[in-house]
Scaffold this motif. Structure first.
Motif, mmCIF file in Angstrom:
data_model
loop_
_atom_site.group_PDB
_atom_site.id
_atom_site.type_symbol
_atom_site.label_atom_id
_atom_site.label_comp_id
_atom_site.label_asym_id
_atom_site.label_seq_id
_atom_site.Cartn_x
_atom_site.Cartn_y
_atom_site.Cartn_z
ATOM 1 N N VAL A 328 40.525 44.340 31.434
ATOM 2 C CA VAL A 328 39.386 44.243 32.362
ATOM 3 C C VAL A 328 38.264 43.400 31.752
ATOM 4 C CG1 VAL A 328 37.522 45.562 33.454
ATOM 5 C CG2 VAL A 328 39.879 46.360 33.645
ATOM 6 N N GLU A 329 38.014 43.587 30.451
ATOM 7 C CA GLU A 329 36.916 42.848 29.810
ATOM 8 C C GLU A 329 37.160 41.339 29.826
ATOM 9 O OE1 GLU A 329 38.915 44.996 28.568
ATOM 10 O OE2 GLU A 329 39.623 44.498 26.552
ATOM 11 N N LEU A 332 36.430 40.089 33.438
ATOM 12 C CA LEU A 332 35.002 40.046 33.772
ATOM 13 C C LEU A 332 34.238 39.040 32.925
ATOM 14 C CD1 LEU A 332 34.220 43.789 34.529
ATOM 15 C CD2 LEU A 332 34.904 41.967 36.083
ATOM 16 N N ALA A 333 34.853 38.550 31.853
ATOM 17 C CA ALA A 333 34.209 37.498 31.056
ATOM 18 C C ALA A 333 34.223 36.161 31.808
ATOM 19 C CB ALA A 333 34.911 37.355 29.707
ATOM 20 N N LEU A 339 36.519 41.749 40.569
ATOM 21 C CA LEU A 339 37.664 42.641 40.406
ATOM 22 C C LEU A 339 37.579 43.790 41.407
ATOM 23 C CD1 LEU A 339 40.132 43.547 38.706
ATOM 24 C CD2 LEU A 339 38.521 44.701 37.181
ATOM 25 N N HIS A 340 38.686 44.059 42.071
ATOM 26 C CA HIS A 340 38.767 45.185 42.998
ATOM 27 C C HIS A 340 40.000 46.003 42.660
ATOM 28 C CE1 HIS A 340 35.770 43.476 45.876
ATOM 29 N NE2 HIS A 340 36.182 42.353 45.315
ATOM 30 N N LEU A 341 39.813 47.108 41.994
ATOM 31 C CA LEU A 341 40.935 48.008 41.715
ATOM 32 C C LEU A 341 40.943 49.104 42.768
ATOM 33 C CD1 LEU A 341 40.549 48.113 37.848
ATOM 34 C CD2 LEU A 341 42.412 47.039 39.129
ATOM 35 N N LEU B 28 35.752 48.533 39.755
ATOM 36 C CA LEU B 28 36.045 48.107 38.378
ATOM 37 C C LEU B 28 36.989 49.083 37.689
ATOM 38 C CD1 LEU B 28 32.549 46.850 37.114
ATOM 39 C CD2 LEU B 28 34.354 45.573 38.271
ATOM 40 N N GLU B 289 26.589 46.594 39.417
ATOM 41 C CA GLU B 289 27.769 46.202 38.647
ATOM 42 C C GLU B 289 27.364 45.818 37.223
ATOM 43 O OE1 GLU B 289 30.551 43.413 40.411
ATOM 44 O OE2 GLU B 289 31.274 42.810 38.435
ATOM 45 N N ARG B 293 28.794 47.326 33.775
ATOM 46 C CA ARG B 293 29.365 46.462 32.743
ATOM 47 C C ARG B 293 28.653 46.705 31.404
ATOM 48 N NH1 ARG B 293 30.931 40.537 34.374
ATOM 49 N NH2 ARG B 293 31.700 40.689 36.503
ATOM 50 N N LEU B 298 31.487 46.088 28.727
ATOM 51 C CA LEU B 298 32.136 44.935 29.356
ATOM 52 C C LEU B 298 31.185 43.732 29.304
ATOM 53 C CD1 LEU B 298 33.673 46.793 32.436
ATOM 54 C CD2 LEU B 298 34.954 45.727 30.570
ATOM 55 N N PRO B 299 31.722 42.517 29.446
ATOM 56 C CA PRO B 299 30.838 41.338 29.400
ATOM 57 C C PRO B 299 29.861 41.345 30.574
ATOM 58 C CG PRO B 299 33.169 40.698 29.337
ATOM 59 C CD PRO B 299 33.135 42.149 29.653
#
Lengths: 379, 379
Positions: A328-329, A332-333, A339-341, B28, B289, B293, B298-299
């Motif tokens: 995930v990281e 999102l970088a 992202l849609h989980l 996420l 969000e 993060r 997270l980034p």
């Protein structure tokens, strides 16, 4: 009924579509109740109340109807007859159960299109081996044998290229009513999401290209990379098709673009659709908010692209087993990457676990980044 | 712990901020648990699990910590001491309880800013009537008497323009520790949302103007209509302020712009903030969000405006009583107009029931339409 604010929406099905409908409904002031065969559905995880029962459970459908102001669906393989009865008792059901009934039967759907003069692949009913052999000959030696009911994501389709393949196919289908469709050597698959209001107003989202792998949608490109004439033609055909449908809500029209530049309608989905997930980030009104607006009698919202390009990639499960999400990281970088989980567990091969949408200045860049993003994720 | 996918976020408070954090966390892959004094909180309505207890309940805070992987807050008026203990036991708490402790005490907060050379209004501690009289004289005859703790939305502030007003003010405040601030004849109030990552990276959202009425934020204009020099200065001061803070998450820096063009820091909010709601529609990464993060390591995402202008108006309750929402259809008939209701009931005068964000090509158009949209709604 009544809901916390504006009313209560009932959805038959609580999967990822029900989840994204719920996420859109709540800020507009609606409560949501879903009917789902298993507990802790993706929709329930974002605050939908849940009736756990089979989608064909007549009592459960009646119970759902009793608890809500507006009834809708996230899947078309359900008991349209019961929905029709509930509608007759005065409960608003959208899309119209009559439309769902036609769409459920792919052969009927094709007849409806043909009758309206909308271009489709050639098709014919198949009752037994002799019909199939005749169809194969009529369609030039290559055709799809399809189940009339209950199939999606390619389940229930068989490509037939010689008569000797028919025996195995008939065994596979068992007692299911079948029909055959001429194989279309398409160059692209296209789709248009659209919405009908309760007053019959129709708005179209942009034309997109859908890319399938093993009969499952893996990628959606918005706008579709086709020429202006092709786009205009596809949008015109989508609108003609929309006019055949009854009831309010979002529909998706799936189409083929042939080598010769012809557009044929492949299938109608009477619901929000995988080909329209990109609308969350790339249009002023997501298909999910649009559907909620449409079925509850609210005005429809704008549907134009607000970015030059958007690409959606599905996150399909890569193995069978408990969920072990990684990467995930790294996703999102990447900038402009959403992202849609869906909160599903366990993971299963080819199960739709989520999606990623990337917006960019060009389709090329969006596509490249979306593929990169997807490759970072393990699920 | 563990969550359905990526982990579980714990939030102290389940109001509208907790709700919008939950809406951002779910896609996420996070589960969410909130601690809230009343059941069926705005956050629980969108799928957060809920511990119903007072925010100062030590056992409930410990129970929350035990159930989650990352602990955060949606309100700064809480038991920072207990959070500090939980942090020492190894639970990630963001923002840092040490920072929350300083921010909770507005006098300490002002000292922190002054020590770092960040411009603020003059201020002084007030222990009794004599201190107050002296302060009023020192500040030129007009000042704000303020409670050091537990006040927001203007509750706990009194404007003092003559010594004879002090007796009534002291009665109003009772035993609360107080301080006084020179009255700043500002021309605008400004704010900057920003995020700090767990690694200390800082990203700033655009500078916005906030418009208050009766000490409650009613309108936010993005970008702030100020000249380039003023904007640059305000953003520089916001960044300096951010560097004083410890821990990860979104913070908001509220500022005054004086007649002479000077920027003074008014207050720090150690959390997502009303001034940043516009980021949902007008930036690639909403403040909600971004906060998720930031606190989960997270980034951070991009923070630039994706539209020329956005205006947010709060939907404040207009009366006391059960919710009777009217006018949603008129709001949604306006294009590029986004409604966010919080699921609160009953309605109360000045209670924050929701907000509307409008995007447009100019601030003037966005503002006009946002006011129109708000006027259509009865709540």
């Amino acid at each position: 009924m009544g809901g916390m604010n504006g009313g209560t929406i009932g959805i038959v099905g609580g999967g990822q579509l029900g989840r994204m409908l719920t996420l859109a409904a709540k800020p507009l002031g609606f409560d949501v109740v879903v009917l789902n065969p298993t507990p802790n559905s993706p929709a329930a995880q974002v605050g939908a109340k849940e009736i756990v029962a089979d989608l064909y459970d007549t009592d459960a459908l009646a119970q759902l109807a009793e608890r809500v102001d507006f009834l809708t669906i996230e899947i078309e393989h359900l008991d349209a007859g019961t929905l029709e009865k509930l509608e007759k008792l005065g409960k608003p059901v959208n899309p119209s159960p009559a439309t769902i009934k036609i769409i459920q039967d792919k052969l009927l759907q094709k007849h409806l299109l043909k009758l309206a003069g909308i271009p489709t692949a050639d098709f014919t009913e198949v009752n037994g081996h002799d019909d199939a052999v005749a169809a194969l000959k009529a369609f030039g030696g290559k055709m799809l044998l399809k189940s009339r009911h209950g199939a999606y994501d390619g389940r229930g389709n068989r490509l037939i290229a010689k008569p000797s393949e028919l025996a195995e196919a008939f065994e596979y289908f068992g007692d299911s009513p079948l029909y055959a469709e001429a194989y279309v050597p398409f160059v692209k698959e296209l789709a248009v999401d659209l919405a009908r209001s309760t007053t019959g107003e129709i708005v179209l989202y942009p034309l997109v290209e859908t890319v399938h792998k093993n009969n499952i949608c893996v990628e959606v490109l918005a706008p579709a990379p086709v020429n202006g004439r092709e786009a205009k033609n596809a949008l015109k055909i989508a609108e003609q098709t929309a006019k055949l449908l009854k009831g309010a809500g979002v529909f998706a029209i799936e189409m083929f673009l042939t080598k010769g530049g012809k557009v044929l309608v492949n299938e109608i989905a009477p619901r929000v659709h995988n080909s329209g997930h990109y609308t969350i980030e790339a249009t002023p009104t997501s298909q999910f908010e649009q559907h909620i607006r449409a079925i509850s009698g609210l005005p429809l919202g704008k549907t134009d692209l607000t970015v030059p390009a958007a690409v959606m990639v599905n996150i399909l499960g890569e193995r069978d087993g408990p969920l072990e999400l990684m990467g995930v990281e790294d996703v999102l970088a990447l900038s402009d990457t959403h992202l849609h989980l869906y909160g599903k567990s366990p993971t299963k091969k080819a199960r739709k676990m989520g999606h990623i949408t990337v917006t960019a200045n060009s389709l090329h860049k969006a596509r490249k980044k979306a593929k990169k993003a997807r490759s970072k994720l393990n699920i």
